[in-house]
Design an enzyme around this catalytic site. Structure first.
Site, PDB file in Angstrom:
ATOM      1  N   GLY A  17      50.821  30.838   6.057  1.00  0.00           N
ATOM      2  CA  GLY A  17      51.832  31.865   5.779  1.00  0.00           C
ATOM      3  C   GLY A  17      53.222  31.366   5.435  1.00  0.00           C
ATOM      4  O   GLY A  17      54.210  32.073   5.664  1.00  0.00           O
ATOM      5  N   SER A  18      53.327  30.180   4.825  1.00  0.00           N
ATOM      6  CA  SER A  18      54.682  29.724   4.478  1.00  0.00           C
ATOM      7  C   SER A  18      55.273  30.559   3.337  1.00  0.00           C
ATOM      8  O   SER A  18      56.484  30.802   3.302  1.00  0.00           O
ATOM      9  CB  SER A  18      54.706  28.227   4.141  1.00  0.00           C
ATOM     10  OG  SER A  18      54.085  27.975   2.913  1.00  0.00           O
ATOM     11  N   ARG A  97      40.269  35.219  -0.605  1.00  0.00           N
ATOM     12  CA  ARG A  97      39.107  35.991  -1.056  1.00  0.00           C
ATOM     13  C   ARG A  97      39.369  36.506  -2.463  1.00  0.00           C
ATOM     14  O   ARG A  97      40.483  36.893  -2.785  1.00  0.00           O
ATOM     15  CB  ARG A  97      38.855  37.201  -0.142  1.00  0.00           C
ATOM     16  CG  ARG A  97      38.792  36.877   1.306  1.00  0.00           C
ATOM     17  CD  ARG A  97      37.610  36.045   1.660  1.00  0.00           C
ATOM     18  NE  ARG A  97      36.375  36.787   1.575  1.00  0.00           N
ATOM     19  CZ  ARG A  97      35.277  36.473   2.264  1.00  0.00           C
ATOM     20  NH1 ARG A  97      35.281  35.433   3.079  1.00  0.00           N
ATOM     21  NH2 ARG A  97      34.185  37.182   2.144  1.00  0.00           N
ATOM     22  N   ASN A 113      49.738  37.280  -7.320  1.00  0.00           N
ATOM     23  CA  ASN A 113      49.275  36.108  -6.571  1.00  0.00           C
ATOM     24  C   ASN A 113      50.139  34.912  -6.951  1.00  0.00           C
ATOM     25  O   ASN A 113      50.716  34.869  -8.039  1.00  0.00           O
ATOM     26  CB  ASN A 113      47.812  35.821  -6.930  1.00  0.00           C
ATOM     27  CG  ASN A 113      47.247  34.650  -6.146  1.00  0.00           C
ATOM     28  OD1 ASN A 113      47.516  34.482  -4.953  1.00  0.00           O
ATOM     29  ND2 ASN A 113      46.465  33.813  -6.815  1.00  0.00           N
ATOM     30  N   HIS A 115      49.889  30.682  -7.286  1.00  0.00           N
ATOM     31  CA  HIS A 115      48.888  29.619  -7.371  1.00  0.00           C
ATOM     32  C   HIS A 115      49.597  28.283  -7.600  1.00  0.00           C
ATOM     33  O   HIS A 115      50.486  28.193  -8.452  1.00  0.00           O
ATOM     34  CB  HIS A 115      47.910  29.919  -8.520  1.00  0.00           C
ATOM     35  CG  HIS A 115      46.812  28.917  -8.599  1.00  0.00           C
ATOM     36  ND1 HIS A 115      45.717  28.951  -7.750  1.00  0.00           N
ATOM     37  CD2 HIS A 115      46.641  27.829  -9.384  1.00  0.00           C
ATOM     38  CE1 HIS A 115      44.927  27.926  -8.020  1.00  0.00           C
ATOM     39  NE2 HIS A 115      45.459  27.229  -9.015  1.00  0.00           N
ATOM     40  N   GLU A 148      40.280  40.835 -12.260  1.00  0.00           N
ATOM     41  CA  GLU A 148      39.038  40.642 -11.516  1.00  0.00           C
ATOM     42  C   GLU A 148      38.515  39.201 -11.565  1.00  0.00           C
ATOM     43  O   GLU A 148      37.556  38.874 -10.905  1.00  0.00           O
ATOM     44  CB  GLU A 148      37.950  41.642 -11.916  1.00  0.00           C
ATOM     45  CG  GLU A 148      37.759  41.966 -13.384  1.00  0.00           C
ATOM     46  CD  GLU A 148      38.988  42.629 -14.004  1.00  0.00           C
ATOM     47  OE1 GLU A 148      39.377  42.132 -15.082  1.00  0.00           O
ATOM     48  OE2 GLU A 148      39.546  43.582 -13.434  1.00  0.00           O
ATOM     49  N   ASP A 151      42.116  33.597 -10.523  1.00  0.00           N
ATOM     50  CA  ASP A 151      43.426  33.090 -10.964  1.00  0.00           C
ATOM     51  C   ASP A 151      43.617  33.261 -12.471  1.00  0.00           C
ATOM     52  O   ASP A 151      44.188  32.393 -13.141  1.00  0.00           O
ATOM     53  CB  ASP A 151      43.566  31.596 -10.581  1.00  0.00           C
ATOM     54  CG  ASP A 151      43.441  31.374  -9.075  1.00  0.00           C
ATOM     55  OD1 ASP A 151      43.912  32.237  -8.318  1.00  0.00           O
ATOM     56  OD2 ASP A 151      42.881  30.347  -8.667  1.00  0.00           O
TER      57      ASP A 151
HETATM   58  C1  GRF Z   1      49.856  28.156  -1.396  1.00  0.00           C
HETATM   59  O1  GRF Z   1      49.826  26.869  -1.931  1.00  0.00           O
HETATM   60  C2  GRF Z   1      49.556  29.185  -2.447  1.00  0.00           C
HETATM   61  O2  GRF Z   1      50.028  28.839  -3.701  1.00  0.00           O
HETATM   62  C3  GRF Z   1      48.046  29.223  -2.452  1.00  0.00           C
HETATM   63  O3  GRF Z   1      47.678  29.066  -1.100  1.00  0.00           O
HETATM   64  C4  GRF Z   1      48.711  28.376  -0.410  1.00  0.00           C
HETATM   65  C5  GRF Z   1      49.124  29.257   0.733  1.00  0.00           C
HETATM   66  O4  GRF Z   1      50.070  28.628   1.565  1.00  0.00           O
HETATM   67  N1  GRF Z   1      47.560  30.436  -3.064  1.00  0.00           N
HETATM   68  P1  GRF Z   1      50.842  29.498   2.644  1.00  0.00           P
HETATM   69  O5  GRF Z   1      49.782  30.182   3.509  1.00  0.00           O
HETATM   70  O6  GRF Z   1      51.696  30.491   1.943  1.00  0.00           O
HETATM   71  O7  GRF Z   1      51.642  28.505   3.433  1.00  0.00           O
END
Ligand code: GRF
Length: 211
Positions: A17-18, A97, A113, A115, A148, A151
């Site tokens: 959850g950063s 998911r 999202n 990525h 759907e 990424d």
């Molecule tokens: C991050 O690198 C994000 O880009 C990817 O999963 C990771 C999640 O990290 N989708 P965090 O849980 O937000 O620390």
């Protein structure tokens, strides 16, 4: 049911959850005008849940494990929680998911999202390691709408991160993560201000006065 407001946000997580923390900090600092209603994790022990609770944000678990292979039931349960909290926009922040076409249709152009690569390079898991192992000279961060596919939705913004000669996958990941924490709140601010215009694969940022 809570009333739906235009800047209500829900964040879906699975892990540390950063990015969630960066979003919550941006809200606190006034850089992101979001009404964060709920954080939902599909993993019961996710540290992200603690981060949400520490800031007084409702933290809910919809344990994917309990739904076994019934993705529709799992996603309906998430949708129910989001509805209950009156959420209009959904941000995935390390949510592990794939979402079905049904779920995506519930929030048209309202699910985003982040990525850790410059998509379409290195989609899926361990994108930083994939990039490092491939030997690219530049990787980075992508924020995109969720469709759907994996990424694969229209790209909102990207930030390059150079790969240095003395990098390893961990060092590269750390520098990418720093950029993630900057870029995601900025993109969410544009989204919640209704400033993102989607035209096929292309996302344009509207001037503030047109939003
Ligand atoms: C991050 O690198 C994000 O880009 C990817 O999963 C990771 C999640 O990290 N989708 P965090 O849980 O937000 O620390």
């Amino acid at each position: 049911m809570a009333q739906e407001r235009s800047n209500t946000l829900g964040v879906l997580v699975s892990g540390r959850g950063s990015n969630l923390e960066a979003i919550m900090q941006a809200i606190e600092d006034g850089r992101l005008d979001a009404d964060l209603r709920v954080v939902i994790s599909n993993k019961p022990g996710a540290y992200a849940l603690e981060r949400a609770s520490n800031r007084g944000i409702p933290a809910e678990v919809v344990a994917s494990r309990q739904f076994r292979k019934d993705r529709q039931a799992f996603e309906s349960a998430i949708h129910d929680v989001l509805q209950r909290y009156g959420v209009r926009y959904v941000a995935l922040a390390g949510f592990m998911r794939l979402l079905s076409p049904w779920f995506v249709r519930q929030y048209p152009n309202r699910i985003v999202n982040i990525h850790p690569s410059l998509l379409p390079a290195f989609p899926g898991l361990d994108a930083q390691e994939q990039a490092y192992e491939h030997g690219v000279k530049v990787s980075g961060v992508t924020v995109h709408f969720v469709d759907e596919g994996l990424d694969s939705g229209p790209i909102i913004a990207q930030r390059p991160v150079p790969v240095l000669d003395d990098d390893d996958a961990d060092r590269l990941s750390a520098r990418i993560l720093e950029q993630e924490h900057r870029l995601y709140p900025e993109c969410l601010q544009l989204l919640l201000q209704n400033r993102l215009a989607v035209d096929g694969r292309h996302v344009r940022v509207r001037p503030a006065e047109d939003a």
